[in-house]
Each structure stands twice: as structure tokens, then as C-alpha cells.
Scaffold this motif. Structure first.
Motif, PDB file in Angstrom:
ATOM      1  N   ILE A 121     -10.332  61.136  26.822  1.00 26.98           N
ATOM      2  CA  ILE A 121      -8.893  61.959  26.002  1.00 26.98           C
ATOM      3  C   ILE A 121      -7.670  61.125  24.996  1.00 26.98           C
ATOM      4  O   ILE A 121      -8.086  61.656  24.155  1.00 26.98           O
ATOM      5  CB  ILE A 121      -7.824  62.004  26.889  1.00 26.98           C
ATOM      6  CG1 ILE A 121      -7.613  62.982  27.843  1.00 26.98           C
ATOM      7  CG2 ILE A 121      -6.431  61.978  26.292  1.00 26.98           C
ATOM      8  CD1 ILE A 121      -6.795  64.381  27.073  1.00 26.98           C
ATOM      9  N   ALA A 122      -8.805  60.024  25.374  1.00 22.35           N
ATOM     10  CA  ALA A 122      -8.681  58.677  24.133  1.00 22.35           C
ATOM     11  C   ALA A 122      -9.608  58.970  22.842  1.00 22.35           C
ATOM     12  O   ALA A 122      -9.282  58.478  21.327  1.00 22.35           O
ATOM     13  CB  ALA A 122      -8.046  56.950  24.637  1.00 22.35           C
ATOM     14  N   ARG A 123     -10.694  59.284  22.943  1.00 21.10           N
ATOM     15  CA  ARG A 123     -11.472  59.920  22.414  1.00 21.10           C
ATOM     16  C   ARG A 123     -11.080  60.971  21.549  1.00 21.10           C
ATOM     17  O   ARG A 123     -11.476  60.799  20.121  1.00 21.10           O
ATOM     18  CB  ARG A 123     -12.885  59.697  22.695  1.00 21.10           C
ATOM     19  CG  ARG A 123     -14.310  59.684  21.449  1.00 21.10           C
ATOM     20  CD  ARG A 123     -15.551  59.874  22.372  1.00 21.10           C
ATOM     21  NE  ARG A 123     -15.782  60.937  23.478  1.00 21.10           N
ATOM     22  CZ  ARG A 123     -15.438  62.617  22.999  1.00 21.10           C
ATOM     23  NH1 ARG A 123     -15.287  62.568  22.237  1.00 21.10           N
ATOM     24  NH2 ARG A 123     -15.630  63.487  24.101  1.00 21.10           N
ATOM     25  N   LEU A 124     -11.110  61.534  21.801  1.00 24.96           N
ATOM     26  CA  LEU A 124     -10.383  63.276  21.136  1.00 24.96           C
ATOM     27  C   LEU A 124      -9.487  62.979  20.350  1.00 24.96           C
ATOM     28  O   LEU A 124      -9.515  63.381  19.456  1.00 24.96           O
ATOM     29  CB  LEU A 124     -10.297  64.092  22.835  1.00 24.96           C
ATOM     30  CG  LEU A 124     -11.867  64.766  22.776  1.00 24.96           C
ATOM     31  CD1 LEU A 124     -11.946  65.543  23.582  1.00 24.96           C
ATOM     32  CD2 LEU A 124     -13.275  65.115  21.826  1.00 24.96           C
ATOM     33  N   ALA A 125      -8.806  62.215  21.112  1.00 23.13           N
ATOM     34  CA  ALA A 125      -6.823  61.693  19.896  1.00 23.13           C
ATOM     35  C   ALA A 125      -7.647  60.723  18.800  1.00 23.13           C
ATOM     36  O   ALA A 125      -7.021  61.651  17.543  1.00 23.13           O
ATOM     37  CB  ALA A 125      -6.121  61.187  21.012  1.00 23.13           C
ATOM     38  N   ASP A 126      -8.552  60.026  19.001  1.00 22.81           N
ATOM     39  CA  ASP A 126      -8.825  59.547  17.574  1.00 22.81           C
ATOM     40  C   ASP A 126      -9.810  60.865  16.547  1.00 22.81           C
ATOM     41  O   ASP A 126      -9.395  60.136  15.291  1.00 22.81           O
ATOM     42  CB  ASP A 126      -9.498  58.254  18.105  1.00 22.81           C
ATOM     43  CG  ASP A 126      -9.835  57.372  16.683  1.00 22.81           C
ATOM     44  OD1 ASP A 126      -8.763  57.436  16.297  1.00 22.81           O
ATOM     45  OD2 ASP A 126     -10.899  56.666  16.793  1.00 22.81           O
ATOM     46  N   GLU A 127     -10.353  61.232  16.861  1.00 22.41           N
ATOM     47  CA  GLU A 127     -10.986  61.795  16.235  1.00 22.41           C
ATOM     48  C   GLU A 127     -10.932  62.996  15.862  1.00 22.41           C
ATOM     49  O   GLU A 127     -10.979  63.107  14.521  1.00 22.41           O
ATOM     50  CB  GLU A 127     -12.135  62.421  17.634  1.00 22.41           C
ATOM     51  CG  GLU A 127     -13.267  61.527  17.763  1.00 22.41           C
ATOM     52  CD  GLU A 127     -14.622  62.504  17.989  1.00 22.41           C
ATOM     53  OE1 GLU A 127     -14.196  64.151  18.546  1.00 22.41           O
ATOM     54  OE2 GLU A 127     -15.382  62.303  19.006  1.00 22.41           O
ATOM     55  N   HIS A 128      -9.290  63.839  16.489  1.00 26.75           N
ATOM     56  CA  HIS A 128      -8.397  64.226  15.675  1.00 26.75           C
ATOM     57  C   HIS A 128      -7.185  64.269  14.921  1.00 26.75           C
ATOM     58  O   HIS A 128      -6.583  65.241  14.877  1.00 26.75           O
ATOM     59  CB  HIS A 128      -8.220  65.833  16.957  1.00 26.75           C
ATOM     60  CG  HIS A 128      -9.432  66.483  17.340  1.00 26.75           C
ATOM     61  ND1 HIS A 128     -10.404  65.570  17.864  1.00 26.75           N
ATOM     62  CD2 HIS A 128      -9.666  67.822  17.136  1.00 26.75           C
ATOM     63  CE1 HIS A 128     -11.088  67.237  18.384  1.00 26.75           C
ATOM     64  NE2 HIS A 128     -11.086  68.074  17.037  1.00 26.75           N
ATOM     65  N   GLY A 129      -7.375  62.700  15.177  1.00 23.90           N
ATOM     66  CA  GLY A 129      -5.727  62.540  14.721  1.00 23.90           C
ATOM     67  C   GLY A 129      -4.321  62.400  15.375  1.00 23.90           C
ATOM     68  O   GLY A 129      -2.778  62.439  14.659  1.00 23.90           O
ATOM     69  N   VAL A 130      -4.582  62.664  16.511  1.00 26.96           N
ATOM     70  CA  VAL A 130      -3.521  62.786  17.824  1.00 26.96           C
ATOM     71  C   VAL A 130      -2.997  62.162  17.891  1.00 26.96           C
ATOM     72  O   VAL A 130      -4.248  61.002  18.726  1.00 26.96           O
ATOM     73  CB  VAL A 130      -4.059  64.051  18.796  1.00 26.96           C
ATOM     74  CG1 VAL A 130      -2.912  64.046  20.312  1.00 26.96           C
ATOM     75  CG2 VAL A 130      -4.457  64.727  17.781  1.00 26.96           C
ATOM     76  N   ALA A 132      -1.412  63.070  23.099  1.00 25.23           N
ATOM     77  CA  ALA A 132      -2.228  63.098  23.998  1.00 25.23           C
ATOM     78  C   ALA A 132      -2.171  62.856  25.078  1.00 25.23           C
ATOM     79  O   ALA A 132      -2.590  64.047  26.646  1.00 25.23           O
ATOM     80  CB  ALA A 132      -3.645  61.994  23.377  1.00 25.23           C
ATOM     81  N   GLY A 133      -1.425  61.838  25.729  1.00 22.85           N
ATOM     82  CA  GLY A 133      -1.762  61.506  26.906  1.00 22.85           C
ATOM     83  C   GLY A 133      -0.288  62.737  27.887  1.00 22.85           C
ATOM     84  O   GLY A 133      -0.842  63.224  29.022  1.00 22.85           O
ATOM     85  N   GLU A 134       0.290  63.752  27.185  1.00 25.29           N
ATOM     86  CA  GLU A 134       1.547  64.839  27.756  1.00 25.29           C
ATOM     87  C   GLU A 134       0.423  65.623  27.695  1.00 25.29           C
ATOM     88  O   GLU A 134       0.609  66.417  28.780  1.00 25.29           O
ATOM     89  CB  GLU A 134       2.597  64.979  26.496  1.00 25.29           C
ATOM     90  CG  GLU A 134       3.153  66.057  27.013  1.00 25.29           C
ATOM     91  CD  GLU A 134       4.179  66.113  25.433  1.00 25.29           C
ATOM     92  OE1 GLU A 134       5.725  66.115  25.574  1.00 25.29           O
ATOM     93  OE2 GLU A 134       3.466  66.563  24.241  1.00 25.29           O
TER      94      GLU A 134
END
Length: 254
Positions: free
Chosen positions: A6-15, A20-22
């Protein structure tokens, strides 16, 4: 889904992390049932069947074919990856789904046949769907674990606040959610005949709300070729867990 992904995808997509946690908390696992041709390549080597469409059902003595309803799908309960389902299903035996895809079904049924119970392949009735009976084509299906997200995820507080910051942020959220649900190890299928558990991929108003959860959804085109309908079967968690199949509700969307 693990926090690292989740953290990696959030960083990649600017979220942002709170968004992201929600959204990660709104994900539910499911099992897609697909033909061999639709299996992701990374899952083909060790693929084992978990069900089939059509053909003729094998029923215990004294159990009749539900009147007038075609046999659509058999699912082997023991062949389903249990960590990919968050509803309580039987541990063994088969779930048999009887329904039609030609118009909104007046009657549908789910039966569970436990392992070890003697069964006999049932003969085709004279009529189904009010016309001369024809069995659906048998097609072997394979299980693929997947992820689904709540229908109303975009109205979750943090996601909604982030989206209000600009129209481009809605696209950011869409791409993040798509990446999240496609992040299952081994790959996600591009097409499925049926889905067990998870949130429905409904075309209209979702039926899995107000205390009801999805047991299964079946694509008409995957069973009765050329019929683009979607049959959804929902019920209360406690009824599914207790095997109260006569309490299920059925809906067809097109």
C-alpha cells in the motif's frame, strides 16, 4: 494487502498515507473463477480446477432439480483458496447454482452437496426456462484470488477530501485503486466467469448492501454464450455461514 505494498503504491501514485490507509480498509478478498485461457500466465503451471459451468448436476437421492431452472455452475468448496474469502463457506463438497440468464429469473437456487454423500447425475428435465431443455456448455474453471473495493469508496472521508482538491485528483485515486486491486501476487484475470465473495462488480445498484454480502456473481456470457447479463446472489453473513441457502436473494442486471 500488506502495508508495504500500500505504501509503495501510494507513493507511486501521489496518494497521501491517510487516504491510502483508508482505502486499504475498504478492500475485501474474493476468488475469481476463470477458464484456463483467462488464467494469468503466472498461475497456469500449478492450476487446479475449482468448478465448472453447465453440464448435468450430480444430486443426492431424494434431491430434485429445482423446477424449471437451468443448472449454471458447480463450485468445489475445498478447491477454493480459503484466505481469499472472508465469508464462511462449507469446507468440502460442492455448491450448485441453478439460474437462468435469458431474462430475469423468477426462480433460482443454491444447493450444497457434502463430500461423501452418494450422488447420481441427474437427467435433463423436459423443459427449462419454459422451453425445451438444453444444458449449458460444460467449461472447467480455475480459481484466482483477487481483491475488490467497496462500491462507495470514493465517498470515504479522506478520499473525498483529497478528491475535492482538484479534478485531476479523481484520476489519481482511480489509478491508485486500480493498482491496489490488481496487486495480488501472480496477477489478476482480465476476464472471469464467476466471482465468489468480495464486493460485487455490479452494473446497477449494488445488491450487497444493508447487511447483505455477495456469495457469488455469474456472468451470463461466461455460461450462456452471447447473453450479456450478470446474475448476483447475496445473503446475510450468518445465513451463508449456517448454510441457509433458501434465505439467499437473487438479482439479474443487464
Amino acid at each position: 494487502m500488506d502495508e508495504g505494498t500500500i505504501a509503495r503504491l501510494a507513493d507511486e501514485h501521489g496518494v497521501p498515507a491517510d487516504v491510502a490507509g483508508e482505502l486499504a480498509g475498504l478492500l475485501r478478498p474474493c476468488v475469481f473463477l476463470v477458464t484456463y485461457e483467462d488464467l494469468p500466465e503466472g498461475r497456469r503451471a500449478d492450476a487446479r480446477p475449482a468448478g465448472r459451468t453447465g453440464g448435468l448436476p450430480s444430486l443426492p437421492e431424494g434431491v430434485e432439480w429445482p423446477e424449471g431452472v437451468p443448472f449454471a455452475l458447480a463450485v468445489g468448496c475445498a478447491a477454493l483458496p480459503r484466505d481469499a474469502i472472508d465469508i464462511e463457506l462449507p469446507l468440502d463438497g460442492q455448491l450448485l447454482f441453478f439460474t437462468t440468464f435469458r431474462y430475469e429469473p423468477e426462480d433460482s437456487a443454491v444447493l450444497h452437496v457434502p463430500t461423501g454423500v452418494p450422488t447420481t447425475e441427474h437427467a435433463l428435465p423436459k423443459e427449462l426456462d419454459g422451453q425445451e431443455a438444453v444444458a449449458y456448455e460444460p467449461r472447467v474453471l480455475y480459481p484466482v484470488p483477487g481483491l475488490t473495493i467497496d462500491h462507495d469508496w470514493y465517498n470515504a472521508p479522506a478520499a473525498a477530501a483529497f478528491g475535492d482538491g482538484g479534478s485531476d485528483r479523481h484520476e489519481v485515486l482511480d489509478r491508485f485503486v486500480e493498482a491496489a486491486v490488481d496487486s495480488v501476487p501472480g496477477g489478476s484475470p482480465s476476464n472471469s466467469v464467476a466471482q465468489i465473495g468480495g464486493f460485487s462488480n455490479q452494473w446497477q445498484v449494488p445488491p450487497d448492501e444493508n447487511g447483505l454480502v455477495l456469495l457469488a456473481q455469474i456472468a451470463g456470457n461466461g455460461v450462456d454464450q452471447g447473453l450479456f447479463t450478470l446474475n448476483l446472489i447475496v445473503g446475510a453473513r450468518e445465513d451463508i455461514a449456517a448454510g441457509r441457502w433458501d434465505e439467499l436473494q437473487y438479482e439479474q442486471q443487464y
